[in-house]
Design an enzyme around this catalytic site. Structure first.
Site, PDB file in Angstrom:
ATOM      1  N   HIS A  44     -17.209  -0.457   1.368  1.00 43.25           N
ATOM      2  CA  HIS A  44     -17.726   0.162   2.244  1.00 43.25           C
ATOM      3  C   HIS A  44     -18.734  -0.840   3.427  1.00 43.25           C
ATOM      4  O   HIS A  44     -18.873  -1.981   2.971  1.00 43.25           O
ATOM      5  CB  HIS A  44     -19.259   0.476   2.302  1.00 43.25           C
ATOM      6  CG  HIS A  44     -19.136   2.717   1.241  1.00 43.25           C
ATOM      7  ND1 HIS A  44     -19.979   3.199   0.967  1.00 43.25           N
ATOM      8  CD2 HIS A  44     -17.426   2.749   0.803  1.00 43.25           C
ATOM      9  CE1 HIS A  44     -19.581   4.239   0.639  1.00 43.25           C
ATOM     10  NE2 HIS A  44     -17.820   3.969  -0.304  1.00 43.25           N
TER      11      HIS A  44
ATOM     12  N   GLU B  78     -21.616  -1.625   4.219  1.00 39.90           N
ATOM     13  CA  GLU B  78     -22.151  -2.448   4.216  1.00 39.90           C
ATOM     14  C   GLU B  78     -22.228  -3.193   2.695  1.00 39.90           C
ATOM     15  O   GLU B  78     -23.311  -4.382   3.182  1.00 39.90           O
ATOM     16  CB  GLU B  78     -23.811  -1.176   3.070  1.00 39.90           C
ATOM     17  CG  GLU B  78     -24.189  -0.238   4.443  1.00 39.90           C
ATOM     18  CD  GLU B  78     -23.029   1.209   4.748  1.00 39.90           C
ATOM     19  OE1 GLU B  78     -22.209   0.696   4.637  1.00 39.90           O
ATOM     20  OE2 GLU B  78     -23.589   1.957   4.617  1.00 39.90           O
TER      21      GLU B  78
ATOM     22  N   CYS C 157     -24.781   5.731   2.283  1.00 35.94           N
ATOM     23  CA  CYS C 157     -24.918   6.475   0.494  1.00 35.94           C
ATOM     24  C   CYS C 157     -26.275   5.695   0.096  1.00 35.94           C
ATOM     25  O   CYS C 157     -25.990   5.101   0.223  1.00 35.94           O
ATOM     26  CB  CYS C 157     -22.853   6.475   0.432  1.00 35.94           C
ATOM     27  SG  CYS C 157     -22.506   4.914  -0.717  1.00 35.94           S
TER      28      CYS C 157
ATOM     29  N   CYS D  89     -25.070   2.682  -1.184  1.00 35.38           N
ATOM     30  CA  CYS D  89     -25.145   1.262  -0.332  1.00 35.38           C
ATOM     31  C   CYS D  89     -26.907   1.678  -0.757  1.00 35.38           C
ATOM     32  O   CYS D  89     -27.362   0.019  -0.028  1.00 35.38           O
ATOM     33  CB  CYS D  89     -24.919   1.477   1.317  1.00 35.38           C
ATOM     34  SG  CYS D  89     -22.745   1.262   0.833  1.00 35.38           S
TER      35      CYS D  89
END
Length: 143
Positions: free
Chosen positions: A47, A49, A77, A80
């Site tokens: 992801h 992040e 999420c 993260c």
């Protein structure tokens, strides 16, 4: 947040879900930036992040980003959000909320749990309309 939006646009151009993230130092310098690369890297943890946090830690030679801020186009999420806590980021700024998979204000609310060792200051809704529009147009094109 404009740099994070640029990363989200680049992710969409690669066929990735358009999410971008930028880590900024206490002095305001950009330390790292990234967009989603889960498909490209065949990695469900890639992801924006996570990639930005990893790159910032590598650039600084540190496991923590104390005093640093993270700008991301979509509410992180739970995975993260946990990484943000573990990295000890000072502030989290995010754009669009994520009622389906969010882990900050929605769903798991990671920072509100007693097991959370560090909760950053959170500022939501930053460029939310533009971030939401990127996501909406990306998914509409795939239906």
């Amino acid at each position: 947040m404009e740099m994070a939006l640029d990363e989200a646009r680049a992710a969409a151009a690669r066929g990735e879900v358009p999410v971008g993230a930028v880590v900024v130092s206490p002095s305001g310098a950009v330390v790292a930036r990234a967009g989603n690369r889960t498909r490209e890297l065949n990695d469900p943890t890639a992801h924006a992040e996570m990639l930005a946090i990893r790159a910032a830690c590598a650039a600084l030679g540190a496991e923590r980003l104390t005093g640093h801020d993270l700008y991301v186009t979509l509410e992180p999420c739970p995975m993260c959000a946990a990484a943000i806590s573990f990295a000890r980021l000072r502030r989290l700024y995010y754009g669009a909320s994520d009622p389906k998979s969010g882990g900050v204000a929605q769903g798991a609310r990671v920072f509100a749990h007693p097991q959370c060792h560090h909760a950053p200051e959170v500022y939501d809704g930053i460029a939310a309309n533009e971030a939401s529009a990127l996501l909406t147009s990306f998914f509409e094109a795939r239906r």
